[in-house]
Write a protein that holds these residues in place. Structure first.
Motif, PDB file in Angstrom:
ATOM      1  N   LEU A  20       6.025   3.541   5.472  1.00  0.00           N
ATOM      2  CA  LEU A  20       5.459   2.764   4.365  1.00  0.00           C
ATOM      3  C   LEU A  20       6.201   3.051   3.064  1.00  0.00           C
ATOM      4  O   LEU A  20       6.494   2.140   2.280  1.00  0.00           O
ATOM      5  CB  LEU A  20       3.970   3.086   4.204  1.00  0.00           C
ATOM      6  N   SER A  21       6.506   4.314   2.836  1.00  0.00           N
ATOM      7  CA  SER A  21       7.239   4.693   1.625  1.00  0.00           C
ATOM      8  C   SER A  21       8.599   4.006   1.575  1.00  0.00           C
ATOM      9  O   SER A  21       9.000   3.450   0.546  1.00  0.00           O
ATOM     10  CB  SER A  21       7.406   6.217   1.575  1.00  0.00           C
ATOM     11  N   GLY A 113       0.464  -1.814   7.977  1.00  0.00           N
ATOM     12  CA  GLY A 113       0.333  -1.833   6.534  1.00  0.00           C
ATOM     13  C   GLY A 113       1.494  -2.316   5.701  1.00  0.00           C
ATOM     14  O   GLY A 113       1.325  -2.496   4.494  1.00  0.00           O
ATOM     15  N   GLU A 114       2.694  -2.520   6.280  1.00  0.00           N
ATOM     16  CA  GLU A 114       3.856  -2.772   5.427  1.00  0.00           C
ATOM     17  C   GLU A 114       3.669  -3.968   4.492  1.00  0.00           C
ATOM     18  O   GLU A 114       3.707  -3.826   3.266  1.00  0.00           O
ATOM     19  CB  GLU A 114       5.120  -2.985   6.290  1.00  0.00           C
ATOM     20  N   GLU A 115       3.498  -5.158   5.062  1.00  0.00           N
ATOM     21  CA  GLU A 115       3.408  -6.348   4.218  1.00  0.00           C
ATOM     22  C   GLU A 115       2.139  -6.344   3.363  1.00  0.00           C
ATOM     23  O   GLU A 115       2.162  -6.761   2.199  1.00  0.00           O
ATOM     24  CB  GLU A 115       3.453  -7.618   5.081  1.00  0.00           C
ATOM     25  N   ALA A 116       1.034  -5.874   3.944  1.00  0.00           N
ATOM     26  CA  ALA A 116      -0.232  -5.861   3.214  1.00  0.00           C
ATOM     27  C   ALA A 116      -0.148  -4.946   1.996  1.00  0.00           C
ATOM     28  O   ALA A 116      -0.562  -5.318   0.891  1.00  0.00           O
ATOM     29  CB  ALA A 116      -1.360  -5.417   4.143  1.00  0.00           C
ATOM     30  N   LYS A 134      -4.205 -10.754   3.381  1.00  0.00           N
ATOM     31  CA  LYS A 134      -4.548 -10.508   4.785  1.00  0.00           C
ATOM     32  C   LYS A 134      -4.400  -9.023   5.117  1.00  0.00           C
ATOM     33  O   LYS A 134      -3.515  -8.343   4.611  1.00  0.00           O
ATOM     34  CB  LYS A 134      -3.647 -11.333   5.702  1.00  0.00           C
ATOM     35  N   ASN A 135      -5.286  -8.535   5.967  1.00  0.00           N
ATOM     36  CA  ASN A 135      -5.387  -7.128   6.397  1.00  0.00           C
ATOM     37  C   ASN A 135      -6.159  -6.262   5.399  1.00  0.00           C
ATOM     38  O   ASN A 135      -6.465  -5.113   5.703  1.00  0.00           O
ATOM     39  CB  ASN A 135      -4.016  -6.474   6.640  1.00  0.00           C
ATOM     40  N   ILE A 136      -6.446  -6.778   4.204  1.00  0.00           N
ATOM     41  CA  ILE A 136      -7.093  -5.967   3.167  1.00  0.00           C
ATOM     42  C   ILE A 136      -8.534  -6.415   2.966  1.00  0.00           C
ATOM     43  O   ILE A 136      -8.819  -7.610   2.839  1.00  0.00           O
ATOM     44  CB  ILE A 136      -6.333  -6.064   1.824  1.00  0.00           C
ATOM     45  N   TRP A 137      -9.456  -5.444   2.957  1.00  0.00           N
ATOM     46  CA  TRP A 137     -10.834  -5.667   2.536  1.00  0.00           C
ATOM     47  C   TRP A 137     -11.018  -5.024   1.166  1.00  0.00           C
ATOM     48  O   TRP A 137     -10.516  -3.921   0.906  1.00  0.00           O
ATOM     49  CB  TRP A 137     -11.821  -5.043   3.517  1.00  0.00           C
ATOM     50  N   ARG A 150      -3.483 -10.340   9.720  1.00  0.00           N
ATOM     51  CA  ARG A 150      -2.276 -11.150   9.862  1.00  0.00           C
ATOM     52  C   ARG A 150      -1.707 -10.956  11.264  1.00  0.00           C
ATOM     53  O   ARG A 150      -2.043  -9.991  11.955  1.00  0.00           O
ATOM     54  CB  ARG A 150      -1.245 -10.778   8.788  1.00  0.00           C
ATOM     55  N   SER A 151      -0.854 -11.860  11.683  1.00  0.00           N
ATOM     56  CA  SER A 151      -0.229 -11.739  12.999  1.00  0.00           C
ATOM     57  C   SER A 151       0.679 -10.518  13.046  1.00  0.00           C
ATOM     58  O   SER A 151       1.236 -10.082  12.025  1.00  0.00           O
ATOM     59  CB  SER A 151       0.581 -12.997  13.320  1.00  0.00           C
TER      60      SER A 151
END
Length: 395
Positions: A20-21, A113-116, A134-137, A150-151
């Motif tokens: 992620l970093s 988590g990358e794109e989100a 997408k992917n985030i609440w 997301r896909s």
């Protein structure tokens, strides 16, 4: 304004946090990583806040599994009380207990988590407060905004290699957070060459992730062999001396024969370092193991879990015969590969006869071998936990 980001992990060598970093840095963000295997106390909490203020951190991300939940709560309270910055949680526990996690975090990331996380960083940098990622609440004035998954990304080669810039990373001990120059003198290098697992063992997080990702693309994905070798060549150049490579894929044996032959040709020529894999008996293939042995495979960790075929089949969702397990043990022994077998203890669904079957199976294994025992943990969301709740073994 470009956001300054802090990422936290409770593992000293978290591959996911480093990935992620790297991705955030590739997209122009300043990222500082904190690896917190020790416990937080008054002394190192003050040092942590000092570093976060010095780095002018705008928001923090915390990665956790169920075992880290209380540590994540403590860490989040410390950050929010002193800095009043948004905190996002991600990881295995978040995916099965999202509402619980949002009691403490401002946002949570479900899935990969990358794109989100990049979209969250963009939103904060541009002061847009985008709550449709997408992917985030999101926690929003007492309500929860639930965005869809997301896909799944199938091209894993698009992501940069893990971040090993130790000038931007801190490691917690009992007193403070310190930057360890000695980290560059690593003797082992860990990586993952795939995401997902083809199996749905009842005690594993994959048993619920398969359900969550239904209709969202291919669950088991692999990086190209060329991309994997490129990472290892880069690691050899950076670290200088590596004595062992650890491949932590859920199932490295998911690759086909042609793929493994390509791995052998490139690995022997460009890397030529002993390596370790995890393997499951259901996927064991003698031809594949011989190819890997000739590539440099020196150690295998294999989950046997129980010597009772009934328990493996009906409780753990691992249909495998003891005769096949014995055949596997003989092949590994004949090839001279060091092996560790995993066994699960304290399973209320096992009876005395099941335990005696396990002992009897282990006695038939060719020696030497090493045994690793793990207590059965009823992790939230897994199939075995749902069954145990219905059967009132747990409350």
């Amino acid at each position: 304004m470009i956001a300054n980001i802090a990422l936290f992990s409770f593992l000293d060598n978290s591959i996911n946090t480093r990935l992620l970093s790297s991705y955030l840095k590739k997209n122009g963000y300043e990222v500082t990583c904190f690896f917190c295997e020790g416990s937080l106390n008054r002394c190192n909490s003050r040092e942590l806040i000092r570093i976060l203020k010095e780095k002018k951190i705008d928001f923090a991300g915390v990665s956790l599994v169920t075992d880290n939940f209380l540590s994540a709560v403590t860490l989040t309270k410390i950050i929010k009380e002193d800095l009043h910055i948004p905190v996002i949680w991600g990881g295995a526990h978040v995916n099965v207990m999202p509402e619980e996690c949002l009691r403490y975090a401002d946002m949570i990331c479900l899935g990969e988590g990358e794109e989100a996380l990049l979209e969250v960083a963009n939103s904060i940098s541009q002061n847009k407060h985008n709550t449709e990622i997408k992917n985030i609440w999101f926690k929003d004035r007492g309500n929860i905004i639930r965005n869809e998954l997301r896909s799944l990304e199938e091209n894993l080669d698009k992501y940069p290699f893990p971040d090993f810039d130790f000038d931007t990373q801190y490691f917690m001990n009992s007193e403070d957070f310190s930057q360890r120059s000695r980290q560059k003198k690593t003797l082992e290098y860990s990586l993952m060459t795939s995401r997902g697992c083809p199996y749905r063992c009842s005690y594993c997080y994959n048993s619920y992730r398969w359900k969550n990702y239904a209709g969202k693309g291919k669950y088991v994905r692999t990086r190209s062999i060329e991309n994997v070798i490129e990472e290892l060549v880069s690691a050899k150049q950076y670290f200088g001396k590596i004595e062992r490579v650890n491949i932590w894929d859920d199932s490295f044996l998911v690759r086909d024969i042609d793929n493994l032959l390509k791995f052998k040709e490139l690995y022997v020529r460009k890397i030529n370092i002993p390596f370790f894999i995890m393997a499951e008996p259901m996927a064991f293939n003698e031809e594949k193991i011989k190819i890997l042995k000739n590539s440099g495979l020196s150690e295998i960790q294999m989950g046997i879990q129980s010597g009772s075929e009934r328990v493996n089949r009906d409780v753990y969702n691992r249909p495998i015969s003891n005769e096949k397990i014995l055949d596997i043990s003989r092949v590994i022994h004949q090839l001279g590969i060091r092996v560790k077998y995993d066994i699960i203890f304290n399973n209320p669904y096992e009876n005395k006869d099941d335990l005696l079957e396990t002992i009897g199976l282990l006695r038939r294994f060719p020696k030497p071998f090493f045994l690793q025992g793990y207590n059965l943990i009823f992790y939230p969301g897994t199939e075995i936990t749902e069954t145990a709740l219905k059967d009132q073994y747990i409350s």
